[in-house]
Scaffold this motif. Structure first.
Motif, PDB file in Angstrom:
ATOM      1  N   TYR A   1     -18.076  -3.735  47.812  1.00 33.29           N
ATOM      2  CA  TYR A   1     -18.924  -4.313  46.770  1.00 33.29           C
ATOM      3  C   TYR A   1     -20.246  -4.859  47.313  1.00 33.29           C
ATOM      4  N   GLY A   2     -20.516  -4.604  48.574  1.00 38.42           N
ATOM      5  CA  GLY A   2     -21.817  -5.014  49.132  1.00 38.42           C
ATOM      6  C   GLY A   2     -21.993  -6.515  49.222  1.00 38.42           C
ATOM      7  N   ILE A   3     -20.899  -7.237  49.418  1.00 33.72           N
ATOM      8  CA  ILE A   3     -21.005  -8.691  49.576  1.00 33.72           C
ATOM      9  C   ILE A   3     -21.256  -8.993  51.046  1.00 33.72           C
ATOM     10  N   ARG A   4     -22.320  -9.743  51.295  1.00 29.74           N
ATOM     11  CA  ARG A   4     -22.734  -9.946  52.680  1.00 29.74           C
ATOM     12  C   ARG A   4     -21.877 -11.014  53.352  1.00 29.74           C
TER      13      ARG A   4
ATOM     14  N   PHE B   1     -16.290 -20.469  45.607  1.00 32.10           N
ATOM     15  CA  PHE B   1     -15.689 -19.606  44.598  1.00 32.10           C
ATOM     16  C   PHE B   1     -14.229 -19.378  44.986  1.00 32.10           C
ATOM     17  N   TRP B   2     -13.430 -19.000  44.010  1.00 34.75           N
ATOM     18  CA  TRP B   2     -12.014 -18.715  44.285  1.00 34.75           C
ATOM     19  C   TRP B   2     -11.693 -17.354  43.690  1.00 34.75           C
ATOM     20  N   ILE B   3     -11.154 -16.468  44.514  1.00 42.19           N
ATOM     21  CA  ILE B   3     -10.744 -15.138  44.037  1.00 42.19           C
ATOM     22  C   ILE B   3      -9.253 -14.946  44.301  1.00 42.19           C
TER      23      ILE B   3
ATOM     24  N   ALA C   1     -14.162 -29.222  39.750  1.00 36.54           N
ATOM     25  CA  ALA C   1     -14.823 -29.219  41.059  1.00 36.54           C
ATOM     26  C   ALA C   1     -15.973 -28.219  41.102  1.00 36.54           C
ATOM     27  N   GLY C   2     -16.371 -27.693  39.932  1.00 38.32           N
ATOM     28  CA  GLY C   2     -17.502 -26.751  39.887  1.00 38.32           C
ATOM     29  C   GLY C   2     -17.251 -25.499  40.693  1.00 38.32           C
ATOM     30  N   THR C   3     -15.995 -25.116  40.816  1.00 34.34           N
ATOM     31  CA  THR C   3     -15.608 -23.962  41.637  1.00 34.34           C
ATOM     32  C   THR C   3     -15.092 -22.845  40.741  1.00 34.34           C
ATOM     33  N   PRO C   4     -15.918 -21.819  40.475  1.00 37.64           N
ATOM     34  CA  PRO C   4     -15.459 -20.758  39.572  1.00 37.64           C
ATOM     35  C   PRO C   4     -14.180 -20.098  40.068  1.00 37.64           C
ATOM     36  N   LEU C   5     -13.211 -20.002  39.165  1.00 38.20           N
ATOM     37  CA  LEU C   5     -11.999 -19.233  39.441  1.00 38.20           C
ATOM     38  C   LEU C   5     -12.271 -17.824  38.919  1.00 38.20           C
ATOM     39  N   LEU C   6     -12.628 -16.934  39.815  1.00 37.02           N
ATOM     40  CA  LEU C   6     -12.996 -15.573  39.407  1.00 37.02           C
ATOM     41  C   LEU C   6     -11.725 -14.769  39.137  1.00 37.02           C
ATOM     42  N   PRO C   7     -11.869 -13.624  38.482  1.00 35.73           N
ATOM     43  CA  PRO C   7     -10.675 -12.787  38.307  1.00 35.73           C
ATOM     44  C   PRO C   7     -10.267 -12.134  39.627  1.00 35.73           C
ATOM     45  N   THR C   8      -9.227 -11.305  39.587  1.00 35.24           N
ATOM     46  CA  THR C   8      -8.661 -10.765  40.819  1.00 35.24           C
ATOM     47  C   THR C   8      -9.551  -9.722  41.487  1.00 35.24           C
ATOM     48  N   GLY C   9      -9.261  -9.479  42.754  1.00 29.87           N
ATOM     49  CA  GLY C   9      -9.814  -8.430  43.603  1.00 29.87           C
ATOM     50  C   GLY C   9     -11.135  -7.825  43.196  1.00 29.87           C
TER      51      GLY C   9
ATOM     52  N   CYS D   1     -14.772  -9.525  42.982  1.00 33.77           N
ATOM     53  CA  CYS D   1     -15.869  -9.132  43.868  1.00 33.77           C
ATOM     54  C   CYS D   1     -17.081  -8.663  43.065  1.00 33.77           C
ATOM     55  N   THR D   2     -16.849  -7.921  41.986  1.00 28.19           N
ATOM     56  CA  THR D   2     -17.959  -7.499  41.135  1.00 28.19           C
ATOM     57  C   THR D   2     -18.692  -8.721  40.606  1.00 28.19           C
ATOM     58  N   ALA D   3     -17.926  -9.683  40.112  1.00 32.22           N
ATOM     59  CA  ALA D   3     -18.537 -10.890  39.545  1.00 32.22           C
ATOM     60  C   ALA D   3     -19.297 -11.653  40.622  1.00 32.22           C
ATOM     61  N   LEU D   4     -18.662 -11.816  41.782  1.00 34.14           N
ATOM     62  CA  LEU D   4     -19.312 -12.551  42.866  1.00 34.14           C
ATOM     63  C   LEU D   4     -20.628 -11.884  43.261  1.00 34.14           C
TER      64      LEU D   4
END
Lengths: 693, 693
Positions: A321-324, A414-416, A434-442, A446-449
């Motif tokens: 996903y090109g996350i650095r 962030f939390w994945i 805690a201002g920590t987005p709980l993102l969806p899975t895998g 990663c797309t969202a992040l």
């Protein structure tokens, strides 16, 4: 259009209010249950004296004083008369649930036209028809027709959807908190763009989430996007109509005509609009932006995992996903090494092992150390949150995040999760606080992040958008000579050229241009010159020129007997270079779109083109070129020439300026090819199509 | 290796059993809580007389009779002596939780080597070390070290993972039911491949799910895959190591060396192994195959939606993921039209409206009608299942699926939600009982559906795999002449050629071959012939040939003074065609891999190549060619030539047979280019690299 009477009304009447199931009853029930202030509510039903114990009015006219908003739960036939009655109460907004309009064929479209006409005439902003209403959580007004379970839903997401079902999906999401929720239905006189503009302006709205089926007010849309970009307020959009099937469905659903998809995508990109690919992305991106207290300052992430296996999965996904991945300093790594057991190692993704996962204070120390590293912009904890918390690690880790985040200088977290288990609401609530987005899975996570990081780091260059003022139907092509002259007179560099009606004139012009040159038929009636023998290349002297003149004129007279032949076009032979193509297509909604790509099969087979709205800044032009998969071919690929990219950038910028200025004149431009060499960019052929009016 | 004593033991001893937290205590507690039969369990602890009220043995030797399996909860140092003691009890299996082996550097690797040596010597199949154990739900044996909440977990999924954490993720998934769950850890003498083989054979296992970090027994892996393919038993694999970062992590995690990723992917494809991209996919694919009572007979789906907006989202997603929408017969559509309200329309995705969504019997009728349509292979209901069911539609729809599925001739039904809300376990349980997989949301759901449909429709052609028998270190290149001769003598068609040591000999050979021809230096020491002036093309007659001979020999003598020059290679000029490249790379694990792609930048920049293990059937070769993005260029693109695809297919098949036969001889083959014309395929250049031994 001022939407305050519609969306922030002081006095409200529900017409067709009832105690029975159905639009009237459900809306009344919802309103009474969820709205903050019932003082200024009037229930209207000609057949009832009381409803749920409240006084029922027999008509709108019976109400004393003004009514800002009417919520019409009555059938289609009653709507216009009710709007007329409402206008007498200085009403400025109406919600129309009734269907039977634009979504049901020609008669419906005619009824919708009449409704719009009445609404405009009466100065009433109509939500719908064929909609589910809205909820304004800021002022506590719940004008929504579908029943939902009881829950606190207030927050800072402003959501608009043409589909009521999708609004319901949002309302049902336990992690979404809203300022406003709007089901716009057929969006007759108030359009999705108007609501969007309202929410971009609205100070209670931190993030705008929209489901759109079509565009009807492109100028307003672009203006709202630009406003949002300048404020850096995230706008997340799910636009259907990527497939022809869904375009067909949108038409039968809300009567929307979907715009050209690629064009809209290029517009989104220009303004940093975050595009969602489906509903899960729409909701999770909105929730993530809503929860985040501050955007990351950069895109370098450290992943924290509890097992080597999961760290490996995360490494693969982040690359995909090109996350650095941040490169932590030696000092940080050395410190982390003191925290992990002997068998642990400090990488990124960081397998902190269950040792740290079970140890809240140590995990807090690790997060603090990672956050302090100047090479890190964000921390991502990756761990599955199970529904029934048996696994202690989760509560330890959630608590650690919560404690660490008390330090407001801590970089965003962030939390994945890995598996779809993230419904343990208590953990979600702690992370939200805690201002920590709980993102969806895998992959979703990663797309969202990636989209959030891209949004966080992008800079916006405001430009005057070139949305056409008129609608133009007819058009005509220019000859190559005229096309190039038009470009030249509008600031686009073109190679020298001349036309000659006779062989003698050709020889004279050739003397000025210099040999070798090309000879092409000059006729606005002939577009495919080679096909009729109208091109001769590499003419080296007068004798060859005279022969070429005669041959070209003869061939065309024979092969294109109806064409008006005006002589020949002479141009010095260009230095051959890398072949690119540049195009302009004037979208009726969003104006001239600039396209660039490598010539030939690269464009056709691999669809390797970049598209952006005119005008372009130099940086935007450069970004387009560099985004091509074939870009290495311009840049010294395998020992080849390093092409003059800046000349191509300049050409794109000039063409985009010409196109923006000509937004009501230029319909299409096709430059194919332009040769890019080590020291320049030269247009070899161009065809302009101009509007008649 | 027979794993029955390890995985299906009759008598079991837990060594290091305890009441305290930690491996010993948690394993004991788990065993006592979850295992079906405690009669044949022995708890061993030298310091205790009873544990949880059961007799504790002070040593293995104290146990009367044999012990099939020992579960060793003790530290690394004790392991080999315990195995030796266990061998005295005719033990055939051991679970080793201890870490400190292959995952911790050179000393650890040495300890692991010693452990393998002891295990092999004693004939004990060891699970681990550095593992979390296993659970056999068929026979009720719970030898697992991590605590999990109480729940029925029996089912038909056989799961293997090198990571204990990932096993835990599976066990925590409420929708996964297992036959066997195996945490293989460092997989020292029993490898992932052995467990895989066991589960493919196991009749209680319907689907195999594996998380793998590396491959150590390629031949066994391929044999197990082939066995599964022949049975059409789904094998779902998540393999990390797609990124270099995760390869690095795997090494430090379980000491695995990850194989070449592209090669493994080609092997998966050959055997129809379903590849999962992350954990969510691994779990949801396993669950879906587990729940499905029957695979679809084809891939044509009808989507059933409750709103036009969601139908539009589904249309976009199905196109994006290549899911084929069924074209229903007019008769079916006409019938469905009678079921929907006036404003509804019958498309696919079918917006059945809330009218049907709320009406269980009508939805059953709709499903029956769709299922009876001969153009339909599967039905997909797409609707979000909310956690707290307020929305009546869901229970109506879930009930409708359940009723419709009582008819065992009903075609397979899948359910895809839009937002991650699918934790309403009662709905999930009803769908599971109805054999209707509840897939994950949107993109994940579509990915899973596509993979299941692909698996369902694929046909498997069994082939003898060409896994090399030896390991080969040294190799040498052949000259072009030798390479082509080798190919020719192994059944691969190559154009005529000749070598000549003198100009006179060249003239004589040219007489037989015919002009025009190419002249290239013949020397096994020169690989880049053009770079040293060693190539002359289009030689038309004897004079030119003599000049070319002299020039080539002179140039090479000057530019490559150390090369042994053996004369020149003569070949008739080939008819120019579309340039393709074909390669063979002999993977040390999986043997020769055949690669084909369009020459030049298509391969290099767009990575547009197809890869498959040798040998190839004609169909497989054809599929490879047609899978190329550049395939249209071979097939009459834009009025170009329709190339002789069958000649290319034949060439690929012959090369693959040569490579399979030469699995212990041929290291690499690089054919670049091969010209594909309207009437053939001609190899223009080839380089073979052969193993020395």
């Amino acid at each position: 259009m001022n939407l305050n009477q519609l969306l922030k009304p002081r006095t409200i009447a529900i017409v067709g209010a009832s105690e029975k199931a159905g639009f009237g009853g459900d809306t009344t029930r919802n309103y009474l249950k969820f709205s903050k202030n019932l003082d200024q509510l009037y229930l209207v039903n000609p057949g009832r004296d009381t409803i749920f114990g409240r006084r029922a009015y027999h008509s709108l006219s019976e109400i004393e004083g003004d009514v800002d908003l009417v919520i019409l739960c009555t059938p289609q036939k009653t709507i216009i008369p009710l709007l007329e009655e409402a206008a007498g109460k200085n009403c400025g907004g109406a919600v129309v649930f009734a269907s039977g309009y634009g979504e049901v064929g020609p008669e419906g479209r005619e009824r919708q036209r009449e409704l719009v006409e009445a609404a405009d005439r009466l100065g009433i902003a109509v939500m719908g028809p064929n909609c589910a209403g809205f909820a304004n959580f800021v002022d506590g007004i719940f004008a929504f027709a579908f029943l939902v379970e009881e829950r606190e839903r207030g927050g800072n997401i402003g959501m608009i959807s043409q589909s009521g079902q999708i609004v319901l999906g949002g309302l049902d999401s336990p992690n979404m908190g809203f300022s406003h929720v709007i089901s716009s239905g057929n969006s007759c006189n108030v359009k999705v763009e108007d609501y969007l503009d309202f929410l971009v302006d609205d100070e209670d709205t931190k993030v705008v989430a929209a489901y759109m089926e079509g565009v009807t007010k492109p100028e307003k849309l672009v203006a709202a996007f630009q406003k949002a970009a300048l404020k850096k307020k995230p706008v997340v959009v799910l636009k259907t109509g990527r497939s022809s099937k869904s375009q067909e469905l949108a038409k039968s659903h809300t009567g929307s005509l979907s715009g050209a998809d690629k064009v809209l995508r290029a517009v989104f990109k220009r303004y940093g609009v975050v595009e969602a690919g489906d509903l899960e992305e729409l909701m999770s991106l909105a929730a993530a932006f809503s929860w985040l207290e501050e955007l990351p300052k950069g895109e370098r992430c450290v992943f924290m995992n509890v097992s080597g296996g999961e760290a490996g999965v995360m490494a693969d996904l982040s690359e995909e996903y090109g996350i650095r991945l941040a490169e932590m300093q030696q000092e940080t790594k050395a410190y982390l090494k003191t925290l992990v057991p002997d068998y642990g190692s400090v990488n990124n993704p960081f397998d902190m092992t269950a040792g740290i996962g079970y140890n809240t204070p140590v995990m807090v120390q690790a997060m603090e150390a990672i956050s302090k590293d100047p090479g890190v912009d964000a921390i991502v904890v990756a761990y599955t949150i199970t529904l029934e918390i048996w696994d202690d690690t989760i509560s330890h880790m959630v608590e650690a995040v919560s404690i660490a985040r008390r330090d407001k200088t801590l970089k965003p977290v962030f939390w994945i999760p890995f598996i779809e288990h993230t419904r343990h609401q208590e953990s979600a609530d702690i992370l939200k606080a805690a201002g920590t987005p709980l993102l969806p899975t895998g992959r979703y996570g990663c797309t969202a992040l990636k989209k959030i990081l891209d949004f966080a780091v992008r800079t916006f260059e405001p430009m005057e958008p070139a949305v056409p003022e008129g609608k133009h139907e007819c058009s005509h092509s220019l000859s190559e000579f005229e096309s190039l002259n038009y470009l030249s007179s509008h600031g686009v560099p073109v190679p020298p050229q001349a036309v000659a009606a006779t062989a003698d004139a050709a020889v004279e012009e050739a003397g000025k241009l210099g040999y070798p040159l090309s000879v092409k038929i000059h006729s606005r009636d002939i577009q495919h010159k080679s096909d009729v023998g109208g091109v001769k290349l590499n003419i080296r002297d007068e004798a060859e020129l005279r022969a070429a003149f005669a041959a070209v004129m003869d061939n065309c007279a024979k092969n294109a007997p109806d064409a008006r032949l005006e002589g020949v076009l002479l141009k010095p032979m260009l230095k051959y270079g890398t072949e690119m193509i540049i195009g302009v297509n004037n979208d009726r909604d969003f104006g001239p779109m600039i396209m660039v790509g490598m010539g030939g099969v690269f464009v056709e087979l691999f669809k390797d083109v970049a598209l952006a709205p005119a005008p372009l800044t130099e940086k935007q032009a450069r970004d387009m070129i560099e985004s091509l998969a074939s870009y290495p071919l311009l840049n010294g690929y395998r020992g080849g020439a390093v092409c003059d990219k800046e000349a191509l950038v300049n050409l794109l910028v000039k063409i985009s300026e010409m196109a923006a200025e000509g937004k009501d004149k230029v319909k299409e431009l096709d430059i194919n090819p332009v040769f890019i060499t080590e020291d320049g960019a030269a247009i070899a052929d161009a065809l302009l199509v101009m509007y008649d009016d």
